[in-house]
Design a protein around this motif. Structure first.
Motif, PDB file in Angstrom:
ATOM      1  N   GLY A  18     -26.272  14.342-118.697  1.00 56.62           N
ATOM      2  CA  GLY A  18     -25.807  15.283-119.580  1.00 56.62           C
ATOM      3  C   GLY A  18     -26.314  17.214-118.795  1.00 56.62           C
ATOM      4  N   GLU A  19     -26.078  17.226-120.458  1.00 56.89           N
ATOM      5  CA  GLU A  19     -26.320  18.860-120.135  1.00 56.89           C
ATOM      6  C   GLU A  19     -27.440  19.846-119.057  1.00 56.89           C
ATOM      7  OE1 GLU A  19     -25.177  21.415-123.518  1.00 56.89           O
ATOM      8  OE2 GLU A  19     -23.067  20.011-123.331  1.00 56.89           O
ATOM      9  N   THR A  20     -28.413  19.058-119.533  1.00 62.38           N
ATOM     10  CA  THR A  20     -29.862  18.699-118.916  1.00 62.38           C
ATOM     11  C   THR A  20     -29.551  18.468-117.047  1.00 62.38           C
ATOM     12  OG1 THR A  20     -31.014  18.527-120.856  1.00 62.38           O
ATOM     13  CG2 THR A  20     -32.455  18.487-118.915  1.00 62.38           C
ATOM     14  N   GLY A  21     -29.163  17.381-117.199  1.00 58.18           N
ATOM     15  CA  GLY A  21     -29.303  16.826-115.212  1.00 58.18           C
ATOM     16  C   GLY A  21     -28.018  17.835-114.607  1.00 58.18           C
ATOM     17  N   VAL A  22     -27.001  18.627-115.011  1.00 57.14           N
ATOM     18  CA  VAL A  22     -25.937  19.339-114.587  1.00 57.14           C
ATOM     19  C   VAL A  22     -26.633  20.341-114.235  1.00 57.14           C
ATOM     20  CG1 VAL A  22     -23.669  20.166-114.812  1.00 57.14           C
ATOM     21  CG2 VAL A  22     -24.543  18.003-115.697  1.00 57.14           C
ATOM     22  N   ARG A  23     -27.212  21.654-115.887  1.00 54.71           N
ATOM     23  CA  ARG A  23     -27.877  22.475-115.599  1.00 54.71           C
ATOM     24  C   ARG A  23     -29.023  22.199-113.912  1.00 54.71           C
ATOM     25  NH1 ARG A  23     -26.412  27.073-115.915  1.00 54.71           N
ATOM     26  NH2 ARG A  23     -26.162  27.368-117.974  1.00 54.71           N
ATOM     27  N   ALA A  24     -30.288  21.295-114.094  1.00 58.87           N
ATOM     28  CA  ALA A  24     -30.422  21.136-113.088  1.00 58.87           C
ATOM     29  C   ALA A  24     -30.449  21.400-111.969  1.00 58.87           C
ATOM     30  CB  ALA A  24     -31.854  19.923-113.269  1.00 58.87           C
ATOM     31  N   LEU A  25     -28.950  19.875-111.662  1.00 59.38           N
ATOM     32  CA  LEU A  25     -28.131  20.691-110.476  1.00 59.38           C
ATOM     33  C   LEU A  25     -27.549  21.716-110.129  1.00 59.38           C
ATOM     34  CD1 LEU A  25     -27.536  18.495-107.820  1.00 59.38           C
ATOM     35  CD2 LEU A  25     -24.821  18.487-109.509  1.00 59.38           C
ATOM     36  N   VAL A  26     -26.810  22.216-111.081  1.00 61.44           N
ATOM     37  CA  VAL A  26     -26.452  24.204-110.341  1.00 61.44           C
ATOM     38  C   VAL A  26     -28.163  24.730-110.480  1.00 61.44           C
ATOM     39  CG1 VAL A  26     -25.048  26.033-111.794  1.00 61.44           C
ATOM     40  CG2 VAL A  26     -24.620  23.785-111.847  1.00 61.44           C
ATOM     41  N   LEU A  65     -17.348  16.376-114.871  1.00 62.33           N
ATOM     42  CA  LEU A  65     -17.988  15.343-114.610  1.00 62.33           C
ATOM     43  C   LEU A  65     -17.493  14.022-116.083  1.00 62.33           C
ATOM     44  CD1 LEU A  65     -21.098  16.775-113.277  1.00 62.33           C
ATOM     45  CD2 LEU A  65     -19.811  14.970-112.654  1.00 62.33           C
ATOM     46  N   GLY A  66     -17.238  14.961-117.275  1.00 64.07           N
ATOM     47  CA  GLY A  66     -16.423  13.573-117.676  1.00 64.07           C
ATOM     48  C   GLY A  66     -16.855  14.092-119.622  1.00 64.07           C
ATOM     49  N   GLY A  67     -18.018  15.698-119.571  1.00 65.58           N
ATOM     50  CA  GLY A  67     -18.724  16.143-119.873  1.00 65.58           C
ATOM     51  C   GLY A  67     -18.062  16.752-121.574  1.00 65.58           C
ATOM     52  N   PRO A  68     -18.475  17.713-121.872  1.00 65.25           N
ATOM     53  CA  PRO A  68     -17.306  19.060-122.477  1.00 65.25           C
ATOM     54  C   PRO A  68     -17.241  19.719-121.701  1.00 65.25           C
ATOM     55  CG  PRO A  68     -20.106  18.747-123.332  1.00 65.25           C
ATOM     56  CD  PRO A  68     -20.006  18.059-121.842  1.00 65.25           C
ATOM     57  N   ASP A  69     -15.523  20.137-121.686  1.00 67.10           N
ATOM     58  CA  ASP A  69     -14.769  21.373-121.986  1.00 67.10           C
ATOM     59  C   ASP A  69     -15.346  22.895-122.045  1.00 67.10           C
ATOM     60  OD1 ASP A  69     -13.150  19.911-119.946  1.00 67.10           O
ATOM     61  OD2 ASP A  69     -11.817  19.181-121.450  1.00 67.10           O
ATOM     62  N   HIS A  70     -16.262  23.243-121.320  1.00 60.57           N
ATOM     63  CA  HIS A  70     -17.253  24.246-121.935  1.00 60.57           C
ATOM     64  C   HIS A  70     -15.599  25.576-120.845  1.00 60.57           C
ATOM     65  CE1 HIS A  70     -20.574  22.993-123.733  1.00 60.57           C
ATOM     66  NE2 HIS A  70     -21.203  22.324-122.780  1.00 60.57           N
ATOM     67  N   TYR A  71     -16.619  25.518-119.999  1.00 61.30           N
ATOM     68  CA  TYR A  71     -15.354  25.778-119.214  1.00 61.30           C
ATOM     69  C   TYR A  71     -14.289  26.810-118.969  1.00 61.30           C
ATOM     70  CZ  TYR A  71     -13.548  28.738-115.179  1.00 61.30           C
ATOM     71  OH  TYR A  71     -12.866  29.796-114.808  1.00 61.30           O
TER      72      TYR A  71
END
Length: 134
Positions: A18-26, A65-71
């Motif tokens: 989720g967002e935690t994993g995507v933030r860690a990757l970024v 990645l299939g999560g929320p469309d924040h952008y």
């Protein structure tokens, strides 16, 4: 252009944590860009302060990645190539971007099958972003 999940499979967004994993990757991606001399050309394309770049990539990847469309909620259609046209992106910059993302995925111990799929999808996008020959 997005990372697709196979039928019956959680989207990559969820598989990354989720967002935690995507933030860690970024965050690891940008940390490596700053720390590793091998990514100097890539780093040179970015502003001195990377907070905005980190947020934009995070927001974009969440939706891709299939999560929320924040952008999309903030800026509308990503228009990736158009937004990157002011920056000289050749093969070296593309390759550094992909290598940096690969290293971040490896260091975060992302499932190898998921990482390979993401890298394949990202490679197509990264190549499409090139706007100069070298």
């Amino acid at each position: 252009m997005s990372a697709q999940a196979s039928a019956g499979e959680n989207p990559p967004f969820e598989r990354l944590g989720g967002e935690t994993g995507v933030r860690a990757l970024v965050d690891r991606f940008y940390d490596l860009m700053v720390l590793e001399p091998a990514y100097a050309r890539l780093r040179a394309l970015h502003p001195a302060v990377l907070d905005g770049s980190r947020d934009k990539l995070f927001w974009f990847l969440c939706g891709w990645l299939g999560g929320p469309d924040h952008y999309v909620q903030r800026f509308g259609d990503p228009r990736l190539r158009a937004r990157h046209l002011p920056y000289a992106i050749g093969m070296a910059e593309r390759d550094q971007w992909l290598a940096c993302m690969h290293q971040a995925l490896v260091e975060l111990e992302v499932d190898p099958v998921l990482a390979r799929g993401l890298e394949q999808a990202l490679a197509g996008t990264a190549d499409w972003m090139r706007n100069r020959d070298d």
